[in-house]
Design an enzyme around this catalytic site. Structure first.
Site, PDB file in Angstrom:
ATOM      1  N   GLY A  25       1.072  -0.966  -0.121  1.00 34.75           N
ATOM      2  CA  GLY A  25       0.097   0.291   0.210  1.00 34.75           C
ATOM      3  C   GLY A  25       1.265   0.912  -0.026  1.00 34.75           C
ATOM      4  O   GLY A  25       1.583   0.806   0.391  1.00 34.75           O
ATOM      5  N   SER A  26       0.804   1.982   0.596  1.00 33.01           N
ATOM      6  CA  SER A  26       0.820   3.647   0.050  1.00 33.01           C
ATOM      7  C   SER A  26       2.116   3.818   1.123  1.00 33.01           C
ATOM      8  O   SER A  26       3.035   4.544   1.482  1.00 33.01           O
ATOM      9  CB  SER A  26       0.078   4.832  -0.580  1.00 33.01           C
ATOM     10  OG  SER A  26      -0.641   5.146   0.874  1.00 33.01           O
ATOM     11  N   GLU A  28       3.403   1.672   2.653  1.00 36.12           N
ATOM     12  CA  GLU A  28       5.341   0.594   2.489  1.00 36.12           C
ATOM     13  C   GLU A  28       5.756   0.744   1.166  1.00 36.12           C
ATOM     14  O   GLU A  28       6.936   0.700   1.312  1.00 36.12           O
ATOM     15  CB  GLU A  28       4.086  -0.177   2.355  1.00 36.12           C
ATOM     16  CG  GLU A  28       2.836  -1.122   3.816  1.00 36.12           C
ATOM     17  CD  GLU A  28       1.809  -0.266   3.979  1.00 36.12           C
ATOM     18  OE1 GLU A  28       1.961   0.037   4.652  1.00 36.12           O
ATOM     19  OE2 GLU A  28       1.175   0.348   3.081  1.00 36.12           O
ATOM     20  N   GLU A  47      -4.639  -9.697   1.444  1.00 35.77           N
ATOM     21  CA  GLU A  47      -2.938  -9.619   3.011  1.00 35.77           C
ATOM     22  C   GLU A  47      -3.689 -11.069   4.242  1.00 35.77           C
ATOM     23  O   GLU A  47      -2.284 -11.622   5.004  1.00 35.77           O
ATOM     24  CB  GLU A  47      -3.339  -8.730   4.141  1.00 35.77           C
ATOM     25  CG  GLU A  47      -3.624  -7.696   3.595  1.00 35.77           C
ATOM     26  CD  GLU A  47      -4.005  -6.807   2.794  1.00 35.77           C
ATOM     27  OE1 GLU A  47      -4.156  -5.521   2.499  1.00 35.77           O
ATOM     28  OE2 GLU A  47      -5.165  -7.488   2.013  1.00 35.77           O
ATOM     29  N   HIS A  70      -1.098  -3.546   4.689  1.00 38.72           N
ATOM     30  CA  HIS A  70      -1.508  -2.232   4.835  1.00 38.72           C
ATOM     31  C   HIS A  70      -2.108  -1.971   5.459  1.00 38.72           C
ATOM     32  O   HIS A  70      -2.853  -1.675   6.367  1.00 38.72           O
ATOM     33  CB  HIS A  70      -1.437  -1.940   3.656  1.00 38.72           C
ATOM     34  CG  HIS A  70      -1.610  -0.613   3.066  1.00 38.72           C
ATOM     35  ND1 HIS A  70      -0.988   0.398   3.232  1.00 38.72           N
ATOM     36  CD2 HIS A  70      -3.200   0.056   2.660  1.00 38.72           C
ATOM     37  CE1 HIS A  70      -2.100   1.686   2.836  1.00 38.72           C
ATOM     38  NE2 HIS A  70      -2.925   1.077   2.398  1.00 38.72           N
ATOM     39  N   HIS A 281     -13.719 -27.846  20.677  1.00 38.26           N
ATOM     40  CA  HIS A 281     -14.813 -28.354  19.988  1.00 38.26           C
ATOM     41  C   HIS A 281     -15.937 -28.021  20.231  1.00 38.26           C
ATOM     42  O   HIS A 281     -16.786 -27.397  20.677  1.00 38.26           O
ATOM     43  CB  HIS A 281     -14.066 -28.097  19.030  1.00 38.26           C
ATOM     44  CG  HIS A 281     -14.933 -27.285  17.628  1.00 38.26           C
ATOM     45  ND1 HIS A 281     -14.622 -28.114  16.409  1.00 38.26           N
ATOM     46  CD2 HIS A 281     -15.800 -26.539  17.965  1.00 38.26           C
ATOM     47  CE1 HIS A 281     -15.653 -27.330  15.268  1.00 38.26           C
ATOM     48  NE2 HIS A 281     -16.270 -26.891  16.608  1.00 38.26           N
ATOM     49  N   GLY A 401      -8.647 -23.553  13.405  1.00 39.01           N
ATOM     50  CA  GLY A 401      -9.426 -23.516  12.453  1.00 39.01           C
ATOM     51  C   GLY A 401     -10.208 -22.725  11.599  1.00 39.01           C
ATOM     52  O   GLY A 401     -11.195 -22.913  10.869  1.00 39.01           O
TER      53      GLY A 401
END
Length: 530
Positions: A25-26, A28, A47, A70, A281, A401
């Site tokens: 992104g800008s 970075e 991402e 970002h 779970h 999970g």
């Protein structure tokens, strides 16, 4: 004179972090736009895919992985994948670009407001340096924290105008600094555990992912043989700490209180190594332990020890603890309890193909050293009943999970394990969470064979709903997805098979040909046990 950027590159280089997994992104651009020639950038199309690749790479390489996200939006997109990394104890150094310092007070566009709060509680530490000169030290702190026991992700937010700031000539160099970790059990603790093992009439061993993560599988096998104990894998495994064809292996424990206690009934001592006690779970109330059963837990994670449901816990280094127990136990040739066996297979030409037949075919075709990355939750029982896992680091699954790990995680595992074949077993529901990983596979020519097991439903939810007494659940059907066309659009060769015999031929071609490949296998619905 060094800049913040050049000093940070020194820290990363010294710690082996010269591959960056990112989506730019800008904020970075000032960081990734000036990469030295010995640094590599691996691009993912979102991402979640980026963190999934890095997670697989960190686990398979047993080393930290560097992620570049970002700002706040990119961090938010990555949070689901970060959950898996957290529970897998993956040492990720997650960096995110921040707005320039002069803009932060007014919350300019792409500001990461309360940057150190955003990724909590899925990181060990979240930092935003108070001044530019502290960026290199903060990066070193992030690396050492990520690698300290228990390992885990660390988050670092960096204003993008920091990178070009010059450091004082007399600024201390931290690039070569090392941090070493101990954690051995005391001799008297080892003696006490061994005494309890010897005093037990029917002890049992339960192993977790940290055994495999610390490369201690052979030690675990030796301990099981020395103690002459049946051995289970802890519920919901994300790695495989014990060979699945070893005569002492009894399978994977159920994910409910009642189910787990029923399986362990009759054992008077349970030794749990490298796993929580226990990570349930499915809610089926019952005793934590069977009547007359005691428990000992060995873990590298103080949090796991503190929140355990039962038993005595020792926080320690797993390999050295295993070695210490083995030294104190005599060799024995006592017989083990026979492990469970799977049921009869469907004929290989039936269509759709039974999941167990798919796994049988894999056993017969792929090399024994193959690594499996799985995200087909409805075929879990068939997988563990059937597949042959013998080597260290042969299995990876989303530790929390959270769907979306399998497709990118397989790429990271392959990048870290170039000499081994990688097969990813992905359910058709899970595949849609991170399908853009196929673009990265094609772009970098990463040799992963994807088997998309297509039963056209969220298969794991059907038996779950039945166990809850829920009969009418909307949104479980996902028919009509053409994965071959999708894969082709991303540049990955793909084909659909209709029988076990056809699958064997296509798999053999995939094993003999470099590069990524997608094989779509129509499968019948496998009803899981709890």
């Amino acid at each position: 004179m060094q800049t913040v950027l050049s000093a940070t590159f020194d820290v990363l280089r010294t710690n082996g972090l010269t591959t960056i997994f990112g989506n730019p992104g800008s904020n970075e651009l000032p960081f990734i736009g000036q990469l030295p020639p010995d640094f590599n950038y691996v691009l993912g199309l979102n991402e979640g895919v980026v963190v999934g690749i890095a997670d697989g790479f960190a686990q398979a390489s047993n080393a930290p992985a560097l992620v570049n996200l970002h700002s706040a939006a990119g961090t938010g997109n990555a949070m689901g994948a970060l959950t898996n990394a957290w529970y897998a104890h993956s040492p990720l150094v997650v960096t995110a670009g921040q707005q320039v310092r002069a803009h932060l007070g007014g919350e300019a566009m792409l500001s990461n407001v309360q940057a150190t709060v955003l990724p909590q509680p899925l990181v060990k530490l979240a930092l935003e340096p108070a001044l530019p000169a502290d960026v290199p030290r903060s990066m070193a702190q992030a690396v050492h924290t990520a690698m300290g026991p228990p390992r885990g992700p660390v988050y670092l937010s960096i204003p993008y105008d920091d990178w070009d700031q010059e450091l004082d000539a007399d600024a201390p160099s931290i690039a070569d600094r090392q941090v070493r970790h101990g954690g051995r059990l005391a001799a008297e603790d080892l003696d006490h555990i061994v005494a309890r093992l010897r005093a037990a009439t029917r002890p049992a061993l339960v192993l977790g992912g940290d055994v495999d993560a610390t490369e201690a599988n052979e030690l675990a096998v030796t301990l099981a043989d020395r103690a002459s104990v049946p051995t289970w894998i802890a519920p919901s495994p994300y790695r495989c700490p014990f060979p699945t064809r070893h005569p002492r292996f009894q399978g994977v424990l159920p994910t409910s209180m009642r189910g787990l206690a029923d399986v362990l009934a009759g054992h008077d001592l349970i030794l749990v190594i490298g796993a929580p006690v226990f990570r349930y779970h499915h809610y089926q109330p019952g005793p934590i332990l069977p009547d007359g059963t005691s428990l000992i837990q060995l873990t590298s994670d103080p949090g796991e020890a503190a929140r355990a449901w039962a038993g005595d816990a020792y926080v320690c280094d797993i390999p050295s603890a295993l070695a210490g127990l083995i030294e104190r136990l005599p060799e024995t040739g006592a017989a083990s309890v026979p492990r469970r066996t799977s049921g009869p297979r469907q004929d290989e030409d039936n269509w759709p193909v039974a999941p167990a037949r798919v796994f049988d075919t894999l056993n017969s075709v792929v090399p024994d050293s193959t690594i499996y990355v799985t995200e087909s939750t409805s075929t879990t029982d068939a997988f563990w009943d059937t597949i042959n896992l013998a080597d260290q680091g042969s299995y990876y699954f989303a530790a929390a999970g959270g769907l979306g790990f399998g497709m990118p995680g397989a790429l990271g595992v392959k990048l870290a394990s170039p000499d081994r074949k990688v097969v990813a077993l992905i359910g058709d529901g899970a595949a849609n969470f991170s399908i853009p990983a196929l673009w990265t596979a094609a772009r970098y020519g990463i040799d992963v064979t994807y088997l998309i097991l297509q039963n056209e439903t969220y298969g794991a939810l059907r038996p779950f709903a039945a166990s809850m007494g829920i009969t009418a659940v909307p949104g479980l059907d996902i028919s009509g997805i053409d994965f071959c066309s999708i894969a082709a659009g991303y540049g990955v060769p793909a084909e659909r098979v209709g029988s076990g015999r056809e699958l064997a031929g296509v798999l053999k071609q995939a094993m003999d040909s470099p590069g990524p490949r997608v094989i779509v296998v129509p499968t019948s619905l496998d009803q899981r046990r709890w």
